[in-house]
Scaffold this motif. Sequence first.
Motif, mmCIF file in Angstrom:
data_model
loop_
_atom_site.group_PDB
_atom_site.id
_atom_site.type_symbol
_atom_site.label_atom_id
_atom_site.label_comp_id
_atom_site.label_asym_id
_atom_site.label_seq_id
_atom_site.Cartn_x
_atom_site.Cartn_y
_atom_site.Cartn_z
ATOM 1 N N ALA A 137 0.830 -1.206 0.000
ATOM 2 C CA ALA A 137 0.000 0.000 0.000
ATOM 3 C C ALA A 137 0.862 1.252 0.000
ATOM 4 C CB ALA A 137 -0.926 -0.009 1.215
ATOM 5 N N LEU A 138 1.935 1.230 0.770
ATOM 6 C CA LEU A 138 2.841 2.375 0.822
ATOM 7 C C LEU A 138 3.524 2.593 -0.526
ATOM 8 C CD1 LEU A 138 4.186 4.582 2.506
ATOM 9 C CD2 LEU A 138 5.934 2.902 3.180
ATOM 10 N N LEU A 139 3.964 1.499 -1.157
ATOM 11 C CA LEU A 139 4.594 1.593 -2.470
ATOM 12 C C LEU A 139 3.614 2.135 -3.504
ATOM 13 C CD1 LEU A 139 6.968 1.051 -4.378
ATOM 14 C CD2 LEU A 139 6.148 -1.305 -4.624
ATOM 15 N N ALA A 140 2.355 1.649 -3.455
ATOM 16 C CA ALA A 140 1.335 2.131 -4.392
ATOM 17 C C ALA A 140 1.087 3.622 -4.204
ATOM 18 C CB ALA A 140 0.041 1.344 -4.199
ATOM 19 N N LEU A 141 1.028 4.075 -2.955
ATOM 20 C CA LEU A 141 0.813 5.494 -2.671
ATOM 21 C C LEU A 141 1.964 6.339 -3.200
ATOM 22 C CD1 LEU A 141 -0.848 7.715 -1.318
ATOM 23 C CD2 LEU A 141 0.363 7.216 0.822
ATOM 24 N N ILE A 142 3.188 5.854 -3.021
ATOM 25 C CA ILE A 142 4.362 6.590 -3.517
ATOM 26 C C ILE A 142 4.324 6.700 -5.036
ATOM 27 C CG2 ILE A 142 6.877 6.491 -3.757
ATOM 28 C CD1 ILE A 142 6.966 5.254 -0.954
ATOM 29 N N LEU A 143 3.969 5.599 -5.709
ATOM 30 C CA LEU A 143 3.918 5.608 -7.169
ATOM 31 C C LEU A 143 2.803 6.539 -7.680
ATOM 32 C CD1 LEU A 143 4.505 1.826 -7.978
ATOM 33 C CD2 LEU A 143 6.118 3.723 -8.261
ATOM 34 N N ILE A 144 1.660 6.550 -6.988
ATOM 35 C CA ILE A 144 0.575 7.457 -7.380
ATOM 36 C C ILE A 144 1.015 8.906 -7.231
ATOM 37 C CG2 ILE A 144 -1.726 8.276 -6.757
ATOM 38 C CD1 ILE A 144 -2.434 5.401 -6.016
ATOM 39 N N LEU A 145 1.649 9.236 -6.108
ATOM 40 C CA LEU A 145 2.130 10.604 -5.896
ATOM 41 C C LEU A 145 3.183 10.981 -6.931
ATOM 42 C CD1 LEU A 145 2.383 10.763 -1.988
ATOM 43 C CD2 LEU A 145 0.709 11.887 -3.468
ATOM 44 N N ALA A 146 4.053 10.017 -7.287
ATOM 45 C CA ALA A 146 5.073 10.289 -8.309
ATOM 46 C C ALA A 146 4.422 10.555 -9.663
ATOM 47 C CB ALA A 146 6.046 9.117 -8.403
ATOM 48 N N ALA A 147 3.407 9.745 -10.015
ATOM 49 C CA ALA A 147 2.713 9.941 -11.290
ATOM 50 C C ALA A 147 1.981 11.283 -11.306
ATOM 51 C CB ALA A 147 1.728 8.800 -11.531
ATOM 52 N N ILE A 148 1.314 11.640 -10.197
ATOM 53 C CA ILE A 148 0.615 12.918 -10.118
ATOM 54 C C ILE A 148 1.599 14.078 -10.230
ATOM 55 C CG2 ILE A 148 -0.645 14.430 -8.528
ATOM 56 C CD1 ILE A 148 -2.189 11.979 -7.583
ATOM 57 N N THR A 149 2.734 13.956 -9.553
ATOM 58 C CA THR A 149 3.755 15.006 -9.624
ATOM 59 C C THR A 149 4.249 15.191 -11.052
ATOM 60 O OG1 THR A 149 4.474 14.508 -7.361
ATOM 61 C CG2 THR A 149 5.984 15.764 -8.735
ATOM 62 N N ALA A 150 4.515 14.072 -11.740
ATOM 63 C CA ALA A 150 4.957 14.162 -13.135
ATOM 64 C C ALA A 150 3.871 14.769 -14.009
ATOM 65 C CB ALA A 150 5.341 12.771 -13.645
ATOM 66 N N GLY A 151 2.618 14.379 -13.764
ATOM 67 C CA GLY A 151 1.513 14.902 -14.556
ATOM 68 C C GLY A 151 1.332 16.396 -14.403
ATOM 69 N N VAL A 152 1.574 16.916 -13.196
ATOM 70 C CA VAL A 152 1.428 18.352 -12.969
ATOM 71 C C VAL A 152 2.654 19.111 -13.470
ATOM 72 C CG1 VAL A 152 1.112 20.145 -11.221
ATOM 73 C CG2 VAL A 152 -0.085 17.969 -10.998
ATOM 74 N N SER A 153 3.826 18.536 -13.299
ATOM 75 C CA SER A 153 5.064 19.234 -13.634
ATOM 76 C C SER A 153 5.323 19.306 -15.131
ATOM 77 C CB SER A 153 6.249 18.544 -12.942
ATOM 78 O OG SER A 153 7.474 19.124 -13.342
ATOM 79 N N LEU A 154 5.024 18.216 -15.848
ATOM 80 C CA LEU A 154 5.381 18.136 -17.268
ATOM 81 C C LEU A 154 4.218 18.567 -18.142
ATOM 82 C CD1 LEU A 154 7.240 14.705 -17.202
ATOM 83 C CD2 LEU A 154 8.227 17.003 -17.036
ATOM 84 N N GLY A 155 4.536 19.038 -19.315
ATOM 85 C CA GLY A 155 3.520 19.482 -20.259
ATOM 86 C C GLY A 155 4.127 20.408 -21.282
ATOM 87 N N ALA A 156 3.275 21.159 -21.979
ATOM 88 C CA ALA A 156 3.782 22.099 -22.980
ATOM 89 C C ALA A 156 4.752 23.088 -22.353
ATOM 90 C CB ALA A 156 2.607 22.834 -23.623
ATOM 91 N N ALA A 157 4.496 23.478 -21.106
ATOM 92 C CA ALA A 157 5.415 24.321 -20.344
ATOM 93 C C ALA A 157 5.770 23.590 -19.057
ATOM 94 C CB ALA A 157 4.762 25.674 -20.039
ATOM 95 N N SER A 158 7.005 23.112 -18.957
ATOM 96 C CA SER A 158 7.426 22.360 -17.773
ATOM 97 C C SER A 158 7.572 23.302 -16.582
ATOM 98 C CB SER A 158 8.748 21.645 -18.040
ATOM 99 O OG SER A 158 8.582 20.677 -19.059
ATOM 100 N N ILE A 159 7.214 22.779 -15.408
ATOM 101 C CA ILE A 159 7.283 23.552 -14.173
ATOM 102 C C ILE A 159 8.107 22.757 -13.165
ATOM 103 C CG2 ILE A 159 5.941 24.533 -12.262
ATOM 104 C CD1 ILE A 159 3.651 24.938 -14.219
#
Length: 339
Positions: free
Chosen positions: A10-32
């Motif tokens: 469960a802890l590993l799954a939570l870490i991976l979800i947070l990592a995916a969300i972080t990448a989703g927010v950070s990356l895009g047409a304009a990286s942040i």
Amino acid sequence: MPQGKPLLVALLALILILAAITAGVSLGAASIPLKTVWGVVADRLVPGSVIKDWSAGRESIVWDVRFPRVVLAALVGAGLAVVGAVLQVTTRNPLADPHLLGVSSGGACGAIFALLHTGMVFGLITVPLFAFLGALAATLAVIGVTRFSGSSAERLILSGVAVAFVATALSNLLIYLGDPRAVQSVVFWMLGGLGLAQWPHLLYPALVLAGSLAWLALRAREINGLAMGDETAATLGLPVARLRAQLFTVTALLTGVMVAFSGAIGFIGLMVPHVVRLFAGSDHGRVIPLSAAVGAIALVLADLAARTIMAPEDMPVGVITGFAGGLGFILLISRRPAA
């Protein structure tokens, strides 16, 4: 599973979800930068907790545009994956998922009917309500056609494909009869997308997903019994018909609400449960929550790909899941033994 291991998973799954969300927010047409992403989040949750060294434009991109979109992707991915895991047990068909069985198409049809022909008669809940009713109607139609023509795994899939075609035809008719000025807005429901995500709207899929997961977790042992076959489940004292009806209703509700906010997104519900069962086994006490976690990660990453492949254009995420899921589906049926 050894004691303590579920907590680690469960802890590993939570870490991976947070990592995916972080990448989703950070990356895009304009990286942040990641520091800015979580700085904005911290400042929004606890005002004044960090020093603001970013522009108002970047804050708007992070909090008003990308973050609700990524959260919606996680909720929808989790919901569709859970629906797939449950349907594959309920129908005893490894190829079952909300898209192949026409449930997604029924939900999209209901959403389009609400948007073009009824208006928001019940407020913000109007589209989710009609999407649920459409998904439920499609589910009942698939069950009815399968029983009428003879129950088998192959006939179930064929019934689902037929119902999907009918629901899509009805959607096209509703679009044809609707106001031409509003038609462009419903293309979203046909192709699947997350670009309309807003914070106030996330409450509905979040509550439905949380409630459904809690109910399914309480029924995990009964679902395991159903997976062994109707006769075995009956000998264990399970009310097979009632349990199956309840599961169909919950999956229709989940599908309808997710489709209402994301459009028809295919193949997440088909592929994710199979991937999860490879390392989690067949106990649905593990399969269902892990399917939710992996589904959330998968759709967040798919949406990230949809936003970056043709940047600054925003490709419908249904195109990405269609390509990836179609290839996975071909691989899956090629590995199934011939009848």
